[in-house]
Write a protein that holds these residues in place. Structure first.
Motif: not given
Ligand code: ADP
Ligand code: MG
Length: 340
Positions: A4, A7, A117, A158, A161, A164, A194
């Motif tokens: 993360y 982010l 994202p 959160y 995420e 994801h 990612n």
């Protein structure tokens, strides 16, 4: 790379998206970096040092560059890639780039799929694919912390995420498993929070086109149709339904096909919509080949493949039922499914 951490770059990404779409986005104030314990600070410092050496050939737009550095910095540090050569395709959900492999992967060229994202926003029907899934963390393993499971269920920021992350982990794990099983998919090497690093299909001058972009003569169409069905059946035997299979997600190179794009895979015995999703995959593939003179009856093919792998056909489930997430309804389905 820490899960993360991209982010923190969302502001940059917003700006990048605004540049792409020509939209104007309000400026968001820079976030104050949190104070880190000294050991973590040292760790990040070393990473940052080596990442500053990461310069690539591809001329990225300003904010895209930051996004790529952040997404691919870990791959570069581990010498899995040494350069980003060009963008192969930019989509709503992910962009795919051609990379030069680094010393630690035995390959010349690699493809990296970098997710935006924003991806989840486009998956409006995501609950249909999620049914029967276990969420996976950034290590590709089942979530263990109650707080994480809770965050996903409550759909906190959160939790979103983690969802994801879970899609990406599913795509990565699926590619690994299917490659092992000799399904025609790219070999996947590494996953970051990612991004997925995999075999590149194509050569330096051109990436492989999708079937949707090419025409076939009848003989080759028949051969590739049989090969597609062989892949679909092999996947089913490993308990995977692609979930978004079509001529757009089958690449063609040197007479061979390669199936790509797996985040939405569905398990045939664990999802009430599985047969419908399977039928849709088979139908889309048949429709493509029928254009080139192949004779095929998608419903019959789907039913035959499905039942010969021991699954039961639930044609009558109304899509509304699937929205309901009703535990009673699920129990009924499980009873029927056990009776297969
Ligand atoms: N391994 C690969 N080698 C060559 N091209 C690829 C590879 N993976 C993806 N691509 C290209 O990138 C496009 C987008 O990738 P895909 O996984 O289908 O993501 P999405 O459709 O969700 O954006 C594909 O249609 C294909 O043109
Ligand atoms: Mg695709």
């Amino acid at each position: 790379m820490k899960p993360y951490d991209y982010l923190n770059d969302l502001d940059d990404l917003d700006q990048f998206e605004a540049e792409l779409t020509g939209a104007r986005k309000p400026k968001t104030p820079a976030r104050n970096p949190k104070k880190l314990p000294e050991s973590d600070a040292k760790f990040l410092q070393t990473q940052d040092d080596s990442r500053t050496n990461f310069k690539f050939t591809y001329k990225a737009a300003r904010f895209e560059e930051g996004w790529l550095l952040n997404s691919l910095g870990g791959f570069y540090e581990h010498q899995w890639i040494s350069d980003v050569l060009r963008k192969i395709r930019g989509g709503k959900e992910a962009s795919v780039y051609l990379c030069r492999a680094g010393e630690n992967i035995h390959a010349d060229l690699l493809a990296v799929k970098v997710y935006r994202p924003r991806m989840l926003r486009n998956l409006k029907q995501d609950h249909i694919y999620r049914e029967g899934r276990i969420d996976l963390g950034s290590d590709g393993k089942q979530l263990v912390k109650d707080a994480d499971v809770h965050a996903v269920a409550k759909r906190t920021a959160y939790g979103e995420e983690i969802r994801h992350q879970s899609w990406i982990a599913y795509e990565f794990n699926t590619l690994r498993t299917l490659f092992e099983a000799s399904v025609d998919v790219p070999q996947a090497y590494e996953m970051a929070n990612n991004a997925i690093l995999m075999d590149y299909i194509g050569d330096l001058s051109a990436a492989a086109p999708a079937l949707s972009e090419i025409s076939l003569d009848r003989a080759e169409a028949k051969e590739l149709f049989d090969r597609s069905l062989h892949n679909i059946d092999l996947m089913l035997s490993k308990n995977f339904i692609h979930g978004d299979l079509s001529a757009y997600n089958i690449l063609y190179w040197d007479g061979d096909i390669t199936l790509i794009d797996f985040p939405q895979v569905v398990s045939p015995g664990n999802n009430r919509s599985a047969y419908q999703i399977f039928l849709r995959d088979v139908t889309r593939v048949c429709e493509y080949f029928i254009k080139f003179g192949v004779r095929a009856n998608p419903r019959k093919i789907a039913t035959d493949l499905w039942t010969s792998r021991g699954f039961h056909v639930f044609e009558e489930i109304h899509p509304r039922l699937l929205d309901a997430e009703d535990p009673q309804d699920r129990k009924l389905w499980e009873r029927q499914n056990r009776g297969r």
